[in-house]
Design a protein around this motif. Sequence first.
Motif, mmCIF file in Angstrom:
data_model
loop_
_atom_site.group_PDB
_atom_site.id
_atom_site.type_symbol
_atom_site.label_atom_id
_atom_site.label_comp_id
_atom_site.label_asym_id
_atom_site.label_seq_id
_atom_site.Cartn_x
_atom_site.Cartn_y
_atom_site.Cartn_z
ATOM 1 N N TYR A 148 -21.197 -9.880 -42.520
ATOM 2 C CA TYR A 148 -20.552 -10.729 -43.519
ATOM 3 C C TYR A 148 -19.178 -10.122 -43.857
ATOM 4 O O TYR A 148 -18.987 -8.913 -43.819
ATOM 5 N N LYS A 149 -18.220 -10.993 -44.203
ATOM 6 C CA LYS A 149 -16.834 -10.552 -44.429
ATOM 7 C C LYS A 149 -16.691 -9.477 -45.516
ATOM 8 O O LYS A 149 -17.182 -9.646 -46.626
ATOM 9 N N VAL A 164 -17.863 -6.407 -45.711
ATOM 10 C CA VAL A 164 -18.892 -5.372 -45.885
ATOM 11 C C VAL A 164 -19.015 -4.591 -44.568
ATOM 12 O O VAL A 164 -18.473 -4.999 -43.553
ATOM 13 N N ARG A 165 -19.705 -3.477 -44.630
ATOM 14 C CA ARG A 165 -19.770 -2.596 -43.464
ATOM 15 C C ARG A 165 -21.162 -2.491 -42.858
ATOM 16 O O ARG A 165 -22.154 -2.522 -43.567
ATOM 17 N N TYR A 213 -19.775 -11.701 -57.691
ATOM 18 C CA TYR A 213 -20.717 -12.553 -56.989
ATOM 19 C C TYR A 213 -21.733 -13.011 -58.014
ATOM 20 O O TYR A 213 -22.633 -12.249 -58.383
ATOM 21 N N LEU A 267 -24.420 -10.005 -58.778
ATOM 22 C CA LEU A 267 -24.522 -8.736 -58.056
ATOM 23 C C LEU A 267 -23.634 -7.741 -58.787
ATOM 24 O O LEU A 267 -22.432 -7.970 -58.895
ATOM 25 N N ASN A 293 -24.754 0.623 -54.913
ATOM 26 C CA ASN A 293 -23.753 -0.192 -54.221
ATOM 27 C C ASN A 293 -23.284 -1.279 -55.192
ATOM 28 O O ASN A 293 -24.072 -1.800 -55.982
ATOM 29 N N PHE A 307 -20.484 -4.738 -55.930
ATOM 30 C CA PHE A 307 -19.918 -5.891 -55.231
ATOM 31 C C PHE A 307 -18.737 -6.482 -55.974
ATOM 32 O O PHE A 307 -18.820 -6.727 -57.182
ATOM 33 N N TYR A 337 -15.828 -9.664 -55.326
ATOM 34 C CA TYR A 337 -15.312 -10.684 -54.444
ATOM 35 C C TYR A 337 -13.805 -10.568 -54.402
ATOM 36 O O TYR A 337 -13.110 -11.042 -55.290
ATOM 37 N N ARG A 393 -15.708 -5.546 -50.133
ATOM 38 C CA ARG A 393 -16.518 -6.364 -51.032
ATOM 39 C C ARG A 393 -17.772 -5.639 -51.500
ATOM 40 O O ARG A 393 -18.359 -5.986 -52.503
ATOM 41 N N GLU A 394 -18.212 -4.672 -50.715
ATOM 42 C CA GLU A 394 -19.336 -3.841 -51.147
ATOM 43 C C GLU A 394 -18.940 -2.384 -50.937
ATOM 44 O O GLU A 394 -18.445 -2.016 -49.877
ATOM 45 N N TRP A 398 -20.245 1.836 -52.229
ATOM 46 C CA TRP A 398 -21.163 2.672 -52.992
ATOM 47 C C TRP A 398 -20.329 3.550 -53.923
ATOM 48 O O TRP A 398 -19.188 3.890 -53.595
#
Lengths: 436, 436
Positions: B12-13, B15-16, B70, B82, B112, B114, B116, B125-126, B128
């Motif tokens: 997903y855009k 995130v890793r 989010y 989130l 973690n 989040f 946007y 976007r995400e 830790w």
Amino acid sequence: MAEKTKLSTDAYKGVRDFYPEDMFIQNYIFGVWKKTVEQFGYQEYNASVLEPTELYKAKSGEEIVNEQTYSFKDRGDRDVTLRPEMTPTVARLVAAKRRELGFPLRWYSIPNLFRYEQPQRGRLREHWQLNVDIFGVESSDAEVEGITVASKIMKNFGASETDFEIRINSRKIINFILTDIFKLDEAAAHRLSKLIDRKEKMPAADFEAQSQQILGEQTKLFLNIISSKSGDDLEKITGKQRSEIPGLDDLHSAMKKLNASGVKNVVFSPTLMRGFDYYTGIVFEIFDTNPENRRALFGGGRYDDLLAIFGNERVPAFGFGMGDVTIRDFLETHALLPKYQPSTQLYLCSFDEKSLAFSVSLADRLRESGINVAMDLSGKKISDQIKSAGKQKIPFIAVIGEDEMKTGIFKIKNMDSGEEKAVNENEIKAVIHTKK
Amino acid sequence: MAEKTKLSTDAYKGVRDFYPEDMFIQNYIFGVWKKTVEQFGYQEYNASVLEPTELYKAKSGEEIVNEQTYSFKDRGDRDVTLRPEMTPTVARLVAAKRRELGFPLRWYSIPNLFRYEQPQRGRLREHWQLNVDIFGVESSDAEVEGITVASKIMKNFGASETDFEIRINSRKIINFILTDIFKLDEAAAHRLSKLIDRKEKMPAADFEAQSQQILGEQTKLFLNIISSKSGDDLEKITGKQRSEIPGLDDLHSAMKKLNASGVKNVVFSPTLMRGFDYYTGIVFEIFDTNPENRRALFGGGRYDDLLAIFGNERVPAFGFGMGDVTIRDFLETHALLPKYQPSTQLYLCSFDEKSLAFSVSLADRLRESGINVAMDLSGKKISDQIKSAGKQKIPFIAVIGEDEMKTGIFKIKNMDSGEEKAVNENEIKAVIHTKK
């Protein structure tokens, strides 16, 4: 007088807060998981909880995607889902770097997973799950290793083989029974396999009645088949040779190897399905044998075709998932949970600014020597400082005052036993290490 | 011929995915964090990524809630978010069990989070984030400890004091300047404080022009004030005594104590704001001094009023958050990242079924002795098995064949140096431990 709006301190429905004592248990469970799987050569990976929704449409099973996921549109109109399980993610990662990775590939992860369902014992909206997968092994040596790892984890938690049983079956055998013995079409086979999957959760009479609707006069044979206790039984009841029943040889060989390597509590269980649509071969589950907790704890299976959804060649795969909620219940039921111990070992109480400054530099040196030290910075009276250490269950305390600063002798008090030892700075570590 | 639909392997855009080599770095960073904060007596807690949306409405700041979270409605029509940051969650947990917990309370977590936003260097976007908080300390001893912990973490990553600087300020000082020196009303004070927060991200001329719109002819004095290098400067420029400027004494005492305990790289920074609305006193940030990476790495501050949103009495609190993405960038820039080593130490290659069975039981015994052992189960030729170990960067291999089974002597090959050592089973561990 207008009352100030008061915000609730409740967590979101069906998820957990982890206070330090909960986190201690969580870390204990994760620690046993990590240590065991790393001994077997599994490497850790991870990914985001956010995944494109389409990842689950192919193979996870309709019920999960349509009724049980947290799915939404992001602000850029993308369909996104909080992962309900990890297998599609690990398949995605392996498919993406297939050429660079060395096979057999052993991977594990401890992701948190989300299901939208009514919270109940053993089922929450968020749980963590150990995922253990091996890619690139065609033979049932993958199953033998995977099930050995699962069994080893249970033993490393302190369970004995009588505390649980390992139920094993093969989707190939089930498919053969449904399509070759009973000649069911795809729709009927799907209905019957979903019924088998729910068998343990319904009264026997209901199960029989619903089987009747699908199988008619063949129901009796079906009930006989699914009560087989072994491959030999299955051969007798179906009137087929072992070699005629696909998957049976493989299953038999896996069970034999497991026995040979010391995993003795494996039983053939012809109604075992495991929910996911992507399983293609052997499936297994660990079942709690405690009469008060008779239930499946976790399981897994072979999913040789899943990576093909990314357009890759087929990659044989076997894996299992083990949730933290069910395992914690199991450990509680069997009195296997460890007692809480905070990571902090020593708490320093100080009378005033001057003794606090002394404590700061003492703490600094003790940390260098490997002790975890907290200080009371509240400025409250000593009895309150000690009470705070007690509430936090810190095992040792020392009070720093004029005497201690002058003599360099510290009274280290064991908060459990009440015992005090007067020692110099270099001896503090030895006193603290009397407690394991 | 119809082509099969191929599913994308992209995450997903923003995130890793964490392949084992990424996970290794992640675990290294988390390990340094945990070890350091536990030395100082902090206990780990956690909570779900899902929180009721209303938790963020009170104090996180409008931009975050309205544009960057989010948030969605669950299937039961609840507003859920989130978590974009951890402070509201930790405040919620502490408020819920205030009576049972011992204060000063030291807690940490690595959640973690989040947001946007458009993914860019250092912002995903995400991510830790280590969160370190101390509750129940009124005095700036909390700040001194917190900033010492932050600095100690940097040093434990291998950074020296010249690699970063610690910028410090107080919201009380800023509030005094805005409302007492410049007599701004609430709206203007809010606008100016948001402008100050963005100062480092805009050209000086723009900053001056926008200040002018709010302050008119007082702009020059304002620019002078915010260029103060010390409390003395501030006194001179404003024409006020230290005791007349709220927060300045406290700030001065914290800086002095930090210096005394060996944290020397602290500088007064009157434009430092840190975004969150809930800060009430001292704020600080760790700034990368590398000319190619000049940027804030992380920071925190005092938030004495936040727990009051749950209707509790006030609980003094100080904390900071440190993100994994920025710290990884920092470690890369400063060449401080460790080299990848898989947790697997030894890879056993086998010629056939018979030698594989031998390997299985050898591996079992080696695991008992504390070595992490993987086996090749592919049945491929030995050269391919060795190639697979190489791709996985496993440091040692042994090939099991007729000779090894007969003699009990194993050639343990170091995959880096190519060197082989012929040893018996009991000596394998010593060979493997030659590699740290």
